[in-house]
Write an enzyme that holds these catalytic residues in place. Structure first.
Site, PDB file in Angstrom:
ATOM      1  N   LYS A 174      52.734   6.737 -45.236  1.00  0.00           N
ATOM      2  CA  LYS A 174      53.101   5.566 -46.070  1.00  0.00           C
ATOM      3  C   LYS A 174      53.327   5.824 -47.566  1.00  0.00           C
ATOM      4  CE  LYS A 174      52.027   1.464 -47.296  1.00  0.00           C
ATOM      5  NZ  LYS A 174      52.645  -0.012 -45.947  1.00  0.00           N
TER       6      LYS A 174
HETATM    7  N1  GLU Z   1      55.954  -1.761 -45.842  1.00  0.00           N
HETATM    8  C1  GLU Z   1      55.469  -2.858 -44.765  1.00  0.00           C
HETATM    9  C2  GLU Z   1      54.329  -2.599 -43.983  1.00  0.00           C
HETATM   10  O1  GLU Z   1      53.007  -2.431 -44.668  1.00  0.00           O
HETATM   11  C3  GLU Z   1      56.919  -2.225 -43.791  1.00  0.00           C
HETATM   12  C4  GLU Z   1      56.527  -1.694 -43.635  1.00  0.00           C
HETATM   13  C5  GLU Z   1      58.391  -0.672 -42.761  1.00  0.00           C
HETATM   14  O2  GLU Z   1      59.333  -1.654 -42.604  1.00  0.00           O
HETATM   15  O3  GLU Z   1      57.966   0.556 -42.506  1.00  0.00           O
HETATM   16  O4  GLU Z   1      54.022  -2.642 -42.561  1.00  0.00           O
END
Ligand code: GLU
Length: 423
Positions: free
Chosen positions: A113
């Protein structure tokens, strides 16, 4: 199984919450200590400070993070958020949740993240572009199509992904669409990616309703949050015949027990900037929305919205966690005691990263699929993950969150075990 109350868990620090959720599964799986220590921490944490030129000629130095929790099952994967509330421990928690999320739906990614501490709502488009390009440059030592693939999260959009793709491509001298997912279609984005998280959430709700013997046409729903996830989930619930009685965004909420058409609210918000004031509705606060009478509650805004303070007043039969970490452990215990069926975030919102996986595969092959194919594959993966989790919940007599963690942690642990230790 009741959660262990003897351990004092912070109800505010998201990383302590994530570690606590992991510990429950690790205990039940009898994970050996070294593996437990490995999976309890994040493998790489990058903290960056970088200058951004503002429109008024001033320069602001912003702080950002990119954290990889684990890459045992594949490249690191996870979104980037822009918010004044971003913190190191929040990004750590979110990266750990990505590892489990990818493992629950069994796609070959680890977890990561990123985040930048900023107030995107007060920034111009030019400022956002400069912020994004410089942040991408700072984290370019970590990201790449084989290493770590960012995506949208809170306050980041397909346009932001396009700037990341372009900046990375400029660095290497050729176009690399697969470095990021959630891009616009014109540069290698995928059909269905924008709706994927909300659509996946709907698939898990359908499965839960079937399991509980309820019919969606006879149900009411309240959705907290009207960003990409909440707006899509609400619209799809409405299209399935569910009566959506309440919606909200960061400015407040709206309530109409006779039902609201979320698609009209999408248009209203596009014109006015908020759901608040939508004709024919009564105003409610975000906190009040959670406690309204309804069958399905979708917290799709942010972390720690359902806490020990309000959990006892939740009336829904199903809570589908569209957001990451919206229910604290104390609240989780109370919801379970009340017999509320909680679909955990790592399952309920895994549709987004699942279609991100499809996007990445399509980019690597330069071969693109139709929206029908995307949605059908998404449905198969989410339904399978739900059934696997439900089977685990039944066989181990645990709630759905613990079951999802048991599945996810055991998959990551097995990948780690079979790879062996280096050196
Ligand atoms: N931000 C989204 C999540 O928390 C998508 C992450 C992604 O597609 O890599 O799942």
């Amino acid at each position: 199984m009741a959660l262990d109350t003897s351990i004092a868990v912070s109800q505010e620090n998201p990383f302590e919450i994530a570690q606590h959720q992991f510990d429950i599964a690790a205990d039940m799986l009898n994970l050996q200590q070294d593996l437990r220590d490995t999976l309890r921490s994040c493998m790489r944490e990058l903290i960056v400070s970088f200058p951004v030129g503002m429109d008024d000629g001033s320069v602001r130095v912003l702080r950002g993070y990119r954290i990889q929790h684990n890459i045992a099952r594949g490249p690191a994967k996870g979104g980037i958020r822009y918010s004044p509330n971003v913190s190191l421990d929040e990004v750590r928690a979110l990266s750990m949740w990505m590892t489990w999320k990818c493992a629950v739906v069994n796609i070959p990614f680890g977890g990561a993240k990123g985040g930048v501490i900023c107030d995107p709502k007060s920034m111009s488009i030019g400022e956002l572009e400069r912020l994004t390009r410089r942040y991408t440059t700072e984290i370019s030592i970590l990201i790449g199509p084989e290493k770590d693939i960012p995506a949208p999260d809170m306050n980041t959009s397909p346009q932001v992904m396009a700037w990341i793709m372009d900046t990375y491509s400029m660095h290497v001298g050729y176009s690399v669409p697969a470095v990021v997912t959630g891009k616009p279609l014109s540069i290698g984005g995928s059909e269905g990616r924008t709706e994927a998280t909300g659509r996946g959430c709907l698939f898990t709700i359908r499965q839960a309703l079937k399991h509980l013997g309820l019919q969606i046409q006879k149900c009411t729903a309240a959705v907290q949050g009207f960003g990409n996830v909440g707006a899509t989930a609400a619209s799809l619930l409405h299209l399935d015949g569910c009566k959506v009685v309440a919606l909200s965004d960061s400015r407040g909420g709206i309530y109409n027990p006779a039902g609201i058409d979320p698609r009209q609210v999408v248009r209203f918000k596009a014109e006015t900037g908020s759901v608040v004031g939508f004709p024919g509705t009564k105003p409610v606060s975000n906190a009040e929305l959670l406690e309204l009478p309804c069958d399905i509650l979708v917290p799709a805004a942010m972390e720690s919205q359902i806490t020990s303070v309000n959990a006892g007043r939740i009336k829904a039969k199903i809570v589908a966690e569209g957001a990451n970490g919206p229910v604290t452990p104390d609240a989780d215990r109370k919801l379970i005691e009340k017999g509320i069926f909680v679909i955990p975030d790592i399952l309920a919102n895994a549709g987004g990263v699942t279609v991100s996986y499809f996007e990445w595969v399509q980019d690597l092959q330069s071969f693109f699929w139709s929206e029908e194919e995307i949605n059908a594959r998404l449905e198969r993966i989410i339904n399978r993950a739900f059934q696997d989790t439900l089977a685990m919940s039944t066989s181990r007599s645990v709630d759905m969150r613990t079951a999802a963690y048991l599945l996810a942690v055991s998959r990551v642990a097995e990948a780690t075990r079979v790879r062996g230790r280096y050196p």
